[in-house]
Design a protein around this motif. Structure first.
Motif, PDB file in Angstrom:
ATOM      1  N   MET A   1      22.487 -13.688  -3.512  1.00 20.28           N
ATOM      2  CA  MET A   1      22.288 -13.783  -2.437  1.00 20.28           C
ATOM      3  C   MET A   1      21.187 -13.672  -1.916  1.00 20.28           C
ATOM      4  N   ALA A   2      20.130 -14.474  -0.912  1.00 22.22           N
ATOM      5  CA  ALA A   2      18.933 -14.324  -1.312  1.00 22.22           C
ATOM      6  C   ALA A   2      18.848 -13.073  -0.082  1.00 22.22           C
ATOM      7  N   THR A   3      17.178 -12.090   0.203  1.00 24.36           N
ATOM      8  CA  THR A   3      17.724 -10.910   0.770  1.00 24.36           C
ATOM      9  C   THR A   3      16.853 -11.835   2.134  1.00 24.36           C
ATOM     10  N   THR A   4      16.730 -10.661   2.814  1.00 22.38           N
ATOM     11  CA  THR A   4      15.957 -11.148   4.580  1.00 22.38           C
ATOM     12  C   THR A   4      14.577 -10.663   4.332  1.00 22.38           C
ATOM     13  N   ALA A   5      14.435 -11.864   5.909  1.00 19.04           N
ATOM     14  CA  ALA A   5      13.182 -11.188   5.798  1.00 19.04           C
ATOM     15  C   ALA A   5      13.204  -9.715   6.623  1.00 19.04           C
ATOM     16  N   LYS A   6      13.706  -9.006   7.405  1.00 17.31           N
ATOM     17  CA  LYS A   6      13.703  -7.734   7.234  1.00 17.31           C
ATOM     18  C   LYS A   6      14.216  -6.814   6.243  1.00 17.31           C
ATOM     19  N   GLU A   7      14.406  -7.500   4.983  1.00 11.31           N
ATOM     20  CA  GLU A   7      14.776  -6.932   4.294  1.00 11.31           C
ATOM     21  C   GLU A   7      13.492  -6.701   2.898  1.00 11.31           C
ATOM     22  N   GLU A   8      12.946  -7.737   3.174  1.00  9.65           N
ATOM     23  CA  GLU A   8      11.873  -7.864   2.224  1.00  9.65           C
ATOM     24  C   GLU A   8      10.437  -6.978   2.992  1.00  9.65           C
ATOM     25  N   MET A   9      10.371  -7.053   4.456  1.00 14.63           N
ATOM     26  CA  MET A   9       9.296  -6.537   4.946  1.00 14.63           C
ATOM     27  C   MET A   9       9.468  -4.610   4.778  1.00 14.63           C
ATOM     28  N   ALA A  10      10.656  -4.390   4.837  1.00 14.09           N
ATOM     29  CA  ALA A  10      11.283  -3.199   4.542  1.00 14.09           C
ATOM     30  C   ALA A  10      10.941  -2.625   3.177  1.00 14.09           C
ATOM     31  N   HIS A  11      11.470  -3.275   2.185  1.00 14.77           N
ATOM     32  CA  HIS A  11      10.495  -3.124   0.788  1.00 14.77           C
ATOM     33  C   HIS A  11       8.969  -3.157   0.622  1.00 14.77           C
ATOM     34  N   PHE A  12       8.615  -4.326   1.550  1.00 17.04           N
ATOM     35  CA  PHE A  12       6.816  -4.007   1.820  1.00 17.04           C
ATOM     36  C   PHE A  12       6.186  -2.432   2.130  1.00 17.04           C
ATOM     37  N   TRP A  13       6.903  -2.395   2.930  1.00 17.20           N
ATOM     38  CA  TRP A  13       6.502  -0.822   3.613  1.00 17.20           C
ATOM     39  C   TRP A  13       6.521  -0.419   3.128  1.00 17.20           C
ATOM     40  N   GLU A  14       7.887   0.254   1.872  1.00 17.94           N
ATOM     41  CA  GLU A  14       8.519   1.010   1.814  1.00 17.94           C
ATOM     42  C   GLU A  14       7.144   1.176   0.464  1.00 17.94           C
ATOM     43  N   LYS A  15       6.767   0.317   0.094  1.00 19.95           N
ATOM     44  CA  LYS A  15       6.087   0.023  -1.435  1.00 19.95           C
ATOM     45  C   LYS A  15       4.769   0.713  -0.428  1.00 19.95           C
ATOM     46  N   ASN A  16       4.543   0.227   0.652  1.00 21.63           N
ATOM     47  CA  ASN A  16       2.649   0.986   0.615  1.00 21.63           C
ATOM     48  C   ASN A  16       2.890   2.232   0.939  1.00 21.63           C
ATOM     49  N   THR A  17       3.961   2.956   1.560  1.00 19.10           N
ATOM     50  CA  THR A  17       3.925   3.705   1.861  1.00 19.10           C
ATOM     51  C   THR A  17       4.073   4.979   1.144  1.00 19.10           C
ATOM     52  N   LYS A  18       4.742   4.676  -0.349  1.00 18.25           N
ATOM     53  CA  LYS A  18       4.778   5.641  -1.419  1.00 18.25           C
ATOM     54  C   LYS A  18       3.536   5.440  -2.424  1.00 18.25           C
ATOM     55  N   SER A  19       2.401   4.120  -2.454  1.00 17.43           N
ATOM     56  CA  SER A  19       1.828   4.428  -2.783  1.00 17.43           C
ATOM     57  C   SER A  19       0.053   4.607  -2.148  1.00 17.43           C
ATOM     58  N   ASN A  20       0.365   4.939  -1.033  1.00 15.26           N
ATOM     59  CA  ASN A  20      -0.032   5.986  -0.080  1.00 15.26           C
ATOM     60  C   ASN A  20      -1.578   4.254   0.207  1.00 15.26           C
ATOM     61  N   ARG A  21      -1.880   3.431   0.264  1.00 17.24           N
ATOM     62  CA  ARG A  21      -2.131   2.546   0.760  1.00 17.24           C
ATOM     63  C   ARG A  21      -2.726   2.331   1.878  1.00 17.24           C
ATOM     64  N   PRO A  22      -3.908   1.758   2.528  1.00 15.45           N
ATOM     65  CA  PRO A  22      -4.621   1.596   4.313  1.00 15.45           C
ATOM     66  C   PRO A  22      -4.032   0.261   4.095  1.00 15.45           C
ATOM     67  N   MET A  23      -3.853   0.740   4.962  1.00 20.18           N
ATOM     68  CA  MET A  23      -3.465  -1.187   5.922  1.00 20.18           C
ATOM     69  C   MET A  23      -4.988  -1.670   5.871  1.00 20.18           C
ATOM     70  N   SER A  24      -5.126  -2.864   5.781  1.00 23.44           N
ATOM     71  CA  SER A  24      -6.385  -4.118   5.507  1.00 23.44           C
ATOM     72  C   SER A  24      -5.712  -5.154   5.434  1.00 23.44           C
ATOM     73  N   PRO A  25      -7.013  -5.773   7.008  1.00 23.53           N
ATOM     74  CA  PRO A  25      -8.133  -5.459   6.982  1.00 23.53           C
ATOM     75  C   PRO A  25      -8.223  -4.430   8.015  1.00 23.53           C
ATOM     76  N   HIS A  26      -8.319  -3.338   8.387  1.00 22.70           N
ATOM     77  CA  HIS A  26      -8.715  -2.076   9.524  1.00 22.70           C
ATOM     78  C   HIS A  26      -9.818  -1.988   9.984  1.00 22.70           C
ATOM     79  N   ILE A  27      -9.906  -1.757  11.149  1.00 25.75           N
ATOM     80  CA  ILE A  27     -11.082  -1.564  11.587  1.00 25.75           C
ATOM     81  C   ILE A  27     -12.332   0.037  11.036  1.00 25.75           C
ATOM     82  N   THR A  28     -11.469   0.458  10.000  1.00 25.04           N
ATOM     83  CA  THR A  28     -11.672   2.194  10.088  1.00 25.04           C
ATOM     84  C   THR A  28     -12.748   1.817   8.087  1.00 25.04           C
ATOM     85  N   ILE A  29     -12.534   0.405   7.950  1.00 23.26           N
ATOM     86  CA  ILE A  29     -12.939   0.215   6.421  1.00 23.26           C
ATOM     87  C   ILE A  29     -14.066  -0.046   6.812  1.00 23.26           C
ATOM     88  N   TYR A  30     -14.430  -0.603   7.597  1.00 27.32           N
ATOM     89  CA  TYR A  30     -16.065  -1.232   7.675  1.00 27.32           C
ATOM     90  C   TYR A  30     -16.867  -0.098   8.369  1.00 27.32           C
TER      91      TYR A  30
END
Length: 107
Positions: free
Chosen positions: A1-30
């Motif tokens: 079965m396919a994953t739901t959008a909610k599961e995909e977003m949870a996976h995305f944010w989990e991956k970003n949190t682990k890699s310590n990536r900044p949110m982009s675009p964000h006003i603090t990077i400019y």
């Protein structure tokens, strides 16, 4: 079965949190620059002019008296010169800045 959008977003944010990536675009990077500030001010003065003209037109349609009556009311308030100068500047600056910045952009 396919994953739901909610599961995909949870996976995305989990991956970003682990890699310590900044949110982009964000006003603090400019890095702020003069053209960026001028562009933001140009948009702000455009919005202010649009709202001002719209409110003035709406007031002209809905208020019961003519413009000279309201001008006389303002004159009767005996406002100080500093307040009058500030009000004139607040009315003239957006129009002047927006106009000259538009001409600069066209050139």
């Amino acid at each position: 079965m396919a994953t739901t959008a909610k599961e995909e977003m949870a996976h995305f944010w989990e991956k970003n949190t682990k890699s310590n990536r900044p949110m982009s675009p964000h006003i603090t990077i400019y890095k702020w620059s003069l053209p960026m500030a001028m562009s933001i001010t140009h948009r702000g003065t455009g919005v202010a002019l649009s709202l001002g003209v719209s409110l003035f037109g709406l007031a002209a349609l809905l208020l019961p008296e003519q413009f000279p009556h309201y001008l006389a009311v303002v004159k009767s308030l005996s406002l100080g010169p500093a307040l009058i100068f500030s009000a004139k500047f607040a009315l003239a600056f957006p129009f002047t800045y927006h106009t000259w910045n538009g001409v600069r952009h066209l050139v």
